[in-house]
Design an enzyme around this catalytic site. Structure first.
Site, short mmCIF file in Angstrom:
data_model
loop_
_atom_site.label_atom_id
_atom_site.label_comp_id
_atom_site.label_asym_id
_atom_site.label_seq_id
_atom_site.Cartn_x
_atom_site.Cartn_y
_atom_site.Cartn_z
N ASP A 216 3.49 13.33 -38.63
CA ASP A 216 4.46 13.90 -39.55
C ASP A 216 4.41 13.05 -40.82
O ASP A 216 3.96 11.91 -40.79
CB ASP A 216 5.83 13.80 -38.87
N CYS B 39 0.85 -1.17 0.00
CA CYS B 39 0.00 0.00 0.00
C CYS B 39 0.88 1.22 0.00
O CYS B 39 2.02 1.17 0.45
CB CYS B 39 -0.90 0.03 1.23
N CYS C 94 2.48 2.27 3.17
CA CYS C 94 3.64 1.53 3.67
C CYS C 94 4.90 2.31 3.35
O CYS C 94 5.85 2.34 4.14
CB CYS C 94 3.80 0.17 2.98
P1 ADP Z 1 8.39 17.00 -43.17
O1 ADP Z 1 7.27 17.72 -42.50
O2 ADP Z 1 7.90 16.21 -44.34
O3 ADP Z 1 9.24 16.20 -42.25
P2 ADP Z 1 10.52 19.03 -43.26
O4 ADP Z 1 10.00 20.07 -42.33
O5 ADP Z 1 11.65 18.19 -42.78
O6 ADP Z 1 9.33 18.13 -43.83
O7 ADP Z 1 10.94 19.76 -44.60
C1 ADP Z 1 10.01 20.49 -45.34
C2 ADP Z 1 10.47 20.77 -46.72
O8 ADP Z 1 11.65 21.58 -46.69
C3 ADP Z 1 10.85 19.55 -47.50
O9 ADP Z 1 9.75 19.00 -48.16
C4 ADP Z 1 11.86 20.11 -48.50
O10 ADP Z 1 11.18 20.69 -49.57
C5 ADP Z 1 12.54 21.20 -47.72
N1 ADP Z 1 13.80 20.79 -47.10
C6 ADP Z 1 14.11 20.83 -45.81
N2 ADP Z 1 15.39 20.43 -45.61
C7 ADP Z 1 15.88 20.10 -46.81
C8 ADP Z 1 17.16 19.62 -47.27
N3 ADP Z 1 18.18 19.39 -46.44
N4 ADP Z 1 17.30 19.39 -48.57
C9 ADP Z 1 16.29 19.62 -49.41
N5 ADP Z 1 15.09 20.08 -49.06
C10 ADP Z 1 14.88 20.34 -47.78
MG MG Z 2 10.46 15.66 -40.76
#
Ligand code: ADP
Ligand code: MG
Length: 727
Positions: free
Chosen positions: A410, A34, A37
């Site tokens: 995501d 419990c 305790c």
């Molecule tokens: P998600 O929500 O799909 O995880 P992110 O926020 O990681 O997407 O990235 C959003 C967008 O930004 C990607 O779809 C891409 O267009 C661009 N992006 C981000 N980082 C990179 C990178 N290192 N190289 C190329 N594109 C990138």
């Molecule tokens: Mg991401």
């Protein structure tokens, strides 16, 4: 075989980060059934010489003591309070053992049972009385001793209440009733503490999976060495059908490993040179050599077990409620019991009748069932989930999981496999596709983003030499920049292009309409090329989302992505999602989550835990997927799914709401019985035996109900059933 082994041994002394620095004792306590305790034990141990601070966690059964107190003195204090210290040295038996309290319970029960035939056979009253009194003494002494500790600690716990009740019953000449109170209470608490101990051990059992010895390779010779002595960097041989002893990276060889101990996922994972392998997982067919990456104490398995133990030790919100209630309830009912015994006789009532009713009320004052109802559920639910590779970080997270109304996910790596592949290159100002790819790869080589990795991988696969780059900067949600061959280049999505005032070309739109992510390579406002990258949706995404929608609580599912709307729409169509938000920067995801929470209620967010950490934190429940290899993901999340499997999401949500339901049932049943008995006892409808039976019965009932959570239901079974043709 026993020749002295010259190994670069790990330090035998505890490492600096070891959990038990000098002056700190960590003891496992058995027999606590419990929450109060724990309080009694804490207050008893606090008075031991050399104790500076003491904390006892009821749900995990762990006592930590700071200060120079001796181990013997601590153990003696624990015994005084009526509990035992469990031996946790390696090799000590972990099965249930008969501790002192269990033995006295068995003895007392036997004596009381022996009194029945003795009475029936017409033995002199003396003999029967002798047996009942012996039974009271044997079964009652640990209770009385614990009661003394409770009174000394100025704590009105259930041992105090039961001792008073038994002594009172003896005083008014009700020996048989007194014996029944003692024996039934002893049986009830013994069963409960056995159940609690079993639930507490569910996770420790995980740790026993990792073997105690490993086969270390030195030159070409093999030596069996205790895992504690194997240093990081050593080479360890793993044979078919053997459990892996230490975390490491495959150095040579190939195999399939069953990681279910860690991830709950029984499908073997292929391991090749460079793959991570974990202590406690089972090597199936191949043989390989691994290079140790963490010493035994710091293996992923050990860390998980520690995290789970910590999580089990946290209080769930319902437990706080129950404890607050019990703290007021018990003294009030004890006062009522005293009043019942004393007041009516003053006005001419029959003293023995009213004392008896007061004693019954004293037993009813015990909040036994109530205070165990939540902790047993939390410990079982978290332990059961951990065995399925679902790490729930505490009682709060467990309850939150059960209350989720909205699930957000995501896109990349969560709904998709997270391994985008380069499908198309559209050269624009840079006319040579291979050179365009080489430049893009040069910018991306230092980025962790899955799109970046895909571009670098594609360049490597084509054998395109990747030039050096400097001044790399990543901008989350946009892209990356770097200087390559003195040119300042950027890579990224439409947002990045707009920010550089570059026109997004029609080719990019066409790619997006096909569901490909368009990544552009630019130099200032000049676009050099567009790359189309495709990421497959997970094969079980649609089915997992359907299961989420079928759950009672969840009313809304939404995808949150940084990718363009066209890509989001294409994927949503494939996995059967109706709502999404696109082109979100990481900060926008937080805003979106807060807005959804305002509209619908608690939000869960599922992500990979690495680039989604802020969103995971903002959600009521952050769920990180595929966390086995990533400390950051485990830290950032409220719930970490060790397997990279979307099916665990509905499993975890369902487990949370089942846990919440079971806790509510437990609280309701124990409160309801208390209310009924408090009302009936002063009227004389409750004999003290019935009061004890009700108390212990309900305690055992809620314990059994809570233990059901040790088994987490998974949807995998359903899936198999559905796949059976004609089933
Ligand atoms: P998600 O929500 O799909 O995880 P992110 O926020 O990681 O997407 O990235 C959003 C967008 O930004 C990607 O779809 C891409 O267009 C661009 N992006 C981000 N980082 C990179 C990178 N290192 N190289 C190329 N594109 C990138
Ligand atoms: Mg991401």
């Amino acid at each position: 075989m026993n020749a002295p082994v010259e190994l670069p041994m790990a330090q035998p002394a505890p490492a600096p980060s070891s959990p038990a620095p000098v002056g700190v004792h960590r003891l496992r306590i058995e027999g606590m059934d419990c929450g109060s305790c724990a309080t009694t034990l804490e207050r008893t141990v606090r008075d031991v010489d050399g104790v500076e601070r003491v904390a006892v966690t009821f749900s995990t059964g762990v006592m930590t003591v700071d200060g120079p107190a001796s181990d013997e003195a601590l153990r003696a204090a624990v015994r005084r309070a009526g509990f035992t210290v469990r031996d946790t040295s390696p090799g000590a038996s972990t099965g249930p053992r008969l501790n002192a309290r269990t033995r006295s319970t068995l003895g007392a029960t036997a004596l009381l049972l022996a009194a029945i035939p003795t009475a029936v056979l017409g033995a002199p009253d003396r003999a029967v009385e002798g047996l009942t009194i012996a039974s009271i003494l044997l079964g009652g002494w640990p209770i009385a001793r614990a009661a003394v500790a409770g009174i000394r600690a100025r704590h009105l716990d259930m041992n105090v209440l039961m001792t008073l009740a038994a002594v009172g019953a003896l005083a008014i000449g009700e020996h048989v009733e007194a014996a029944l109170v003692v024996v039934l209470f002893a049986i009830g608490t013994t069963l409960e503490s056995l159940a609690m101990d079993r639930s507490r051990r569910s996770v420790e059992a995980l740790l026993d999976l990792a073997p105690l010895q490993a086969t270390v390779l030195l030159g070409s010779a093999e030596h069996r060495v205790d895992v504690g002595q194997v240093p990081v960097g050593a080479l360890v041989v793993v044979r078919p059908g053997e459990r892996i002893a230490l975390d490491g990276v495959v150095h040579e060889g190939e195999s399939a490993v069953d990681e279910s101990a860690l991830t709950g996922e029984a499908v073997p994972v292929t391991k090749t040179v460079g793959s991570e392998v974990f202590a406690g997982t089972f090597n199936e067919v191949g043989s390989f050599v691994l290079r140790v990456t963490a010493d035994a104490e710091h293996s992923t398995l050990a860390r998980i077990a520690q995290l789970v133990a910590d999580a089990q030790g946290t209080q769930a919100p319902s437990e706080r409620f129950v404890d607050r209630f019990a703290r007021r309830y018990t003294p009030i009912v004890v006062l009522a019991a005293a009043a019942t015994a004393v007041l009516p006789p003053l006005f001419g009532g029959d003293p023995s009748t009213w004392v008896y009713r007061g004693l019954a009320l004293l037993i009813v004052a015990c909040p036994c069932a109530l205070v165990i109802s939540v902790p047993v559920s939390v410990v079982s639910a978290i332990g059961g989930a951990a065995r399925r590779g679902v790490l729930i970080k505490g009682g709060q997270a467990l309850e939150d999981l059960g209350r989720v109304r909205v699930l957000t996910l995501d896109k990349t790596g969560t709904l998709t496999e997270g391994r985008p592949e380069l499908r198309a290159i559209e050269p624009l100002d840079e006319t040579d596709p291979d050179h365009a790819l080489a430049l893009a790869a040069a910018v991306e080589r230092r980025s962790e983003h899955p799109l970046a990795r895909a571009i670098v991988r594609a360049a490597e696969d084509r054998g395109v030499p990747i030039p050096e780059s400097t001044a790399f900067t990543a901008s989350p949600g946009r892209g990356a920049r770097a200087t390559v061959e003195t040119r300042e280049l950027w890579v990224g999505g439409p947002r990045q292009a707009r920010e550089h005032e570059a026109q997004v070309p029609p080719d990019a739109r066409a790619m997006q309409d096909e569901g490909q992510t368009a990544v552009m390579l630019g130099e200032g406002s000049r676009l050099l090329a567009v790359f189309g990258l495709a990421d497959r949706p997970r094969s079980n995404a649609a089915a997992a989302l359907t299961r989420v929608r079928e759950l009672d609580g969840v009313e809304h599912v939404e995808m949150l992505t940084g990718d363009s709307d066209r890509v989001a729409a294409a994927l949503a169509g494939e996995v059967g999602l109706r709502t999404w938000q696109s082109e979100l920067l990481p900060g926008d995801k937080l805003t979106a989550i807060r807005a959804l929470a305002d509209e619908h209620g608690p939000v869960a967010m599922v992500g990979d835990g690495i680039n989604d950490a802020p969103a995971l934190t903002a959600a009521s429940v952050g769920i990180a997927m595929g966390a086995a290899g990533s400390d950051i993901a485990i830290e950032a999340a409220d719930v970490a799914l060790m397997a990279d499997d979307l099916d665990r999401v509905p499993d975890a949500l369902a487990h949370g709401s089942r846990a919440l339901r079971i806790m509510r049932q437990n609280i309701a049943v124990s409160l309801a019985t208390k209310i009924v008995f408090v009302a009936l006892a002063p009227l004389g409808y409750v004999s003290i035996v019935v009061a004890v039976i009700a108390d212990m019965g309900v305690s055992l009932l809620v314990t059994a109900n809570g233990l059901r959570l040790l088994r987490m239901r998974t949807g995998a079974g359903d899936r198999e059933a559905r796949e059976q043709p004609g089933a």
